[in-house]
Design a protein around this motif. Structure first.
Motif, PDB file in Angstrom:
ATOM      1  N   LYS A 129       0.881  -1.167   0.000  1.00  0.00           N
ATOM      2  CA  LYS A 129       0.000   0.000   0.000  1.00  0.00           C
ATOM      3  C   LYS A 129       0.914   1.211   0.000  1.00  0.00           C
ATOM      4  O   LYS A 129       1.706   1.381   0.935  1.00  0.00           O
ATOM      5  CB  LYS A 129      -0.905  -0.004   1.239  1.00  0.00           C
ATOM      6  N   GLU A 130       0.842   1.966  -1.061  1.00  0.00           N
ATOM      7  CA  GLU A 130       1.741   3.108  -1.255  1.00  0.00           C
ATOM      8  C   GLU A 130       3.202   2.669  -1.133  1.00  0.00           C
ATOM      9  O   GLU A 130       4.035   3.358  -0.556  1.00  0.00           O
ATOM     10  CB  GLU A 130       1.411   4.246  -0.290  1.00  0.00           C
ATOM     11  N   GLY A 131       3.488   1.477  -1.648  1.00  0.00           N
ATOM     12  CA  GLY A 131       4.853   0.973  -1.712  1.00  0.00           C
ATOM     13  C   GLY A 131       5.377   0.288  -0.470  1.00  0.00           C
ATOM     14  O   GLY A 131       6.539  -0.116  -0.429  1.00  0.00           O
ATOM     15  N   VAL A 132       4.538   0.132   0.561  1.00  0.00           N
ATOM     16  CA  VAL A 132       4.985  -0.485   1.811  1.00  0.00           C
ATOM     17  C   VAL A 132       4.016  -1.595   2.207  1.00  0.00           C
ATOM     18  O   VAL A 132       2.806  -1.436   2.108  1.00  0.00           O
ATOM     19  CB  VAL A 132       5.063   0.567   2.953  1.00  0.00           C
ATOM     20  N   GLY A 133       4.570  -2.707   2.674  1.00  0.00           N
ATOM     21  CA  GLY A 133       3.752  -3.818   3.159  1.00  0.00           C
ATOM     22  C   GLY A 133       4.396  -4.431   4.392  1.00  0.00           C
ATOM     23  O   GLY A 133       5.583  -4.229   4.656  1.00  0.00           O
ATOM     24  N   THR A 134       3.613  -5.166   5.145  1.00  0.00           N
ATOM     25  CA  THR A 134       4.106  -5.813   6.360  1.00  0.00           C
ATOM     26  C   THR A 134       3.796  -7.298   6.290  1.00  0.00           C
ATOM     27  O   THR A 134       2.681  -7.677   5.926  1.00  0.00           O
ATOM     28  CB  THR A 134       3.428  -5.199   7.610  1.00  0.00           C
ATOM     29  N   LEU A 135       4.791  -8.117   6.622  1.00  0.00           N
ATOM     30  CA  LEU A 135       4.558  -9.559   6.653  1.00  0.00           C
ATOM     31  C   LEU A 135       3.522  -9.876   7.711  1.00  0.00           C
ATOM     32  O   LEU A 135       3.567  -9.336   8.816  1.00  0.00           O
ATOM     33  CB  LEU A 135       5.854 -10.306   6.977  1.00  0.00           C
ATOM     34  N   GLY A 136       2.596 -10.754   7.351  1.00  0.00           N
ATOM     35  CA  GLY A 136       1.534 -11.151   8.274  1.00  0.00           C
ATOM     36  C   GLY A 136       1.953 -12.322   9.134  1.00  0.00           C
ATOM     37  O   GLY A 136       3.142 -12.557   9.376  1.00  0.00           O
ATOM     38  N   GLY A 137       0.980 -13.082   9.583  1.00  0.00           N
ATOM     39  CA  GLY A 137       1.230 -14.223  10.470  1.00  0.00           C
ATOM     40  C   GLY A 137       1.869 -15.382   9.735  1.00  0.00           C
ATOM     41  O   GLY A 137       1.193 -16.139   9.053  1.00  0.00           O
ATOM     42  N   LEU A 138       3.166 -15.515   9.855  1.00  0.00           N
ATOM     43  CA  LEU A 138       3.908 -16.613   9.236  1.00  0.00           C
ATOM     44  C   LEU A 138       4.523 -17.480  10.327  1.00  0.00           C
ATOM     45  O   LEU A 138       4.940 -16.978  11.372  1.00  0.00           O
ATOM     46  CB  LEU A 138       5.029 -16.078   8.345  1.00  0.00           C
ATOM     47  N   THR A 139       4.614 -18.786  10.054  1.00  0.00           N
ATOM     48  CA  THR A 139       5.181 -19.735  11.006  1.00  0.00           C
ATOM     49  C   THR A 139       6.038 -20.745  10.260  1.00  0.00           C
ATOM     50  O   THR A 139       5.668 -21.195   9.175  1.00  0.00           O
ATOM     51  CB  THR A 139       4.044 -20.491  11.734  1.00  0.00           C
ATOM     52  N   PHE A 140       7.178 -21.114  10.854  1.00  0.00           N
ATOM     53  CA  PHE A 140       8.015 -22.171  10.294  1.00  0.00           C
ATOM     54  C   PHE A 140       7.553 -23.509  10.846  1.00  0.00           C
ATOM     55  O   PHE A 140       7.267 -23.630  12.034  1.00  0.00           O
ATOM     56  CB  PHE A 140       9.485 -21.974  10.681  1.00  0.00           C
ATOM     57  N   THR A 141       7.492 -24.517   9.969  1.00  0.00           N
ATOM     58  CA  THR A 141       7.112 -25.858  10.410  1.00  0.00           C
ATOM     59  C   THR A 141       8.299 -26.799  10.447  1.00  0.00           C
ATOM     60  O   THR A 141       8.193 -27.912  10.946  1.00  0.00           O
ATOM     61  CB  THR A 141       6.043 -26.469   9.479  1.00  0.00           C
ATOM     62  N   ASP A 142       9.446 -26.374   9.894  1.00  0.00           N
ATOM     63  CA  ASP A 142      10.621 -27.238   9.826  1.00  0.00           C
ATOM     64  C   ASP A 142      11.865 -26.407  10.131  1.00  0.00           C
ATOM     65  O   ASP A 142      11.894 -25.205   9.880  1.00  0.00           O
ATOM     66  CB  ASP A 142      10.727 -27.879   8.433  1.00  0.00           C
ATOM     67  N   ASN A 143      12.885 -27.073  10.654  1.00  0.00           N
ATOM     68  CA  ASN A 143      14.132 -26.375  10.987  1.00  0.00           C
ATOM     69  C   ASN A 143      15.019 -26.247   9.751  1.00  0.00           C
ATOM     70  O   ASN A 143      14.730 -26.832   8.710  1.00  0.00           O
ATOM     71  CB  ASN A 143      14.860 -27.097  12.126  1.00  0.00           C
ATOM     72  N   SER A 144      16.111 -25.519   9.890  1.00  0.00           N
ATOM     73  CA  SER A 144      17.002 -25.285   8.752  1.00  0.00           C
ATOM     74  C   SER A 144      18.250 -26.168   8.788  1.00  0.00           C
ATOM     75  O   SER A 144      19.147 -25.998   7.971  1.00  0.00           O
ATOM     76  CB  SER A 144      17.421 -23.815   8.718  1.00  0.00           C
TER      77      SER A 144
END
Length: 195
Positions: free
Chosen positions: A88-103
């Motif tokens: 929105k007007e060039g800016v956004g925010t990451l929403g509810g994200l979750t990792f299910t696996d490790n790296s």
């Protein structure tokens, strides 16, 4: 990004901050606040942690796509939740994200978050893909064994720095009926020279 996150926990920046995506005009260096691209839909993806380690910002879309990490066979998608960002007007925010696996199973042992134009977006303009700094994702069970800063009086004594859970010192303390941080502090006040 913090140096590590945990599976099952919310994806967030340092000290719990939100992660923002900002569309910058490469020529002017300003935020793109108007035009079709300022309201683009972006897809959030997982990247190998060693993607462009040399900080070379000159990659192709194909090169970016080749470093995307997909879930392991028989596992859930690595990243779940709101995997899109609407600018929105060039800016956004990451929403509810979750990792299910490790790296730990990938070559670099780290992930990066990446964003790219969602399918059907950017057909009449080009949005450059973006990436975060690398970070590790650890199993949530590792979070249960974290030290507490500062430790609470009711915490197990192994939550104190330099006392490993089930280590030699921890076992000695348990044998002496020192189970909690409070027990440890009481003994320390009684006899500060105890070893």
């Amino acid at each position: 990004m913090p140096p590590h996150l945990f599976t099952g926990g919310k994806v967030e920046g340092e000290r719990g901050s939100s992660i923002h995506v900002v569309l910058i005009d490469v020529i002017t260096g300003n935020v793109v606040q108007t035009g079709e691209e300022s309201a683009s839909k972006l897809t959030v993806v997982m990247l190998e942690g060693d993607f462009n380690d040399e900080d070379n910002e000159d990659w192709t879309r194909e090169h970016f796509d080749n470093f995307e990490v997909k879930e392991r066979e028989g596992k859930r998608p690595i990243l779940t939740g709101d995997t899109y960002v609407i600018l929105k007007e060039g800016v956004g925010t990451l929403g509810g994200l979750t990792f299910t696996d490790n790296s730990s199973w990938i070559r670099s042992r780290n992930f990066r978050l990446g964003v790219k134009a969602a399918p059907g977006n950017g057909d009449s303009y080009h949005i450059r893909e973006a990436k975060t700094e690398p970070f590790a994702v650890k199993d949530r069970s590792g979070e249960l064994d974290k030290k507490h800063y500062p430790p609470a009086l009711h915490d197990d004594v192994w939550r104190l720095d330099r006392i490993a859970k089930d280590g030699v010192l921890h076992k000695k303390l348990l044998k002496a009926n020192i189970v909690s941080v409070e027990d440890f502090l009481r003994l320390l006040v009684k006899d500060p020279h105890i070893s």
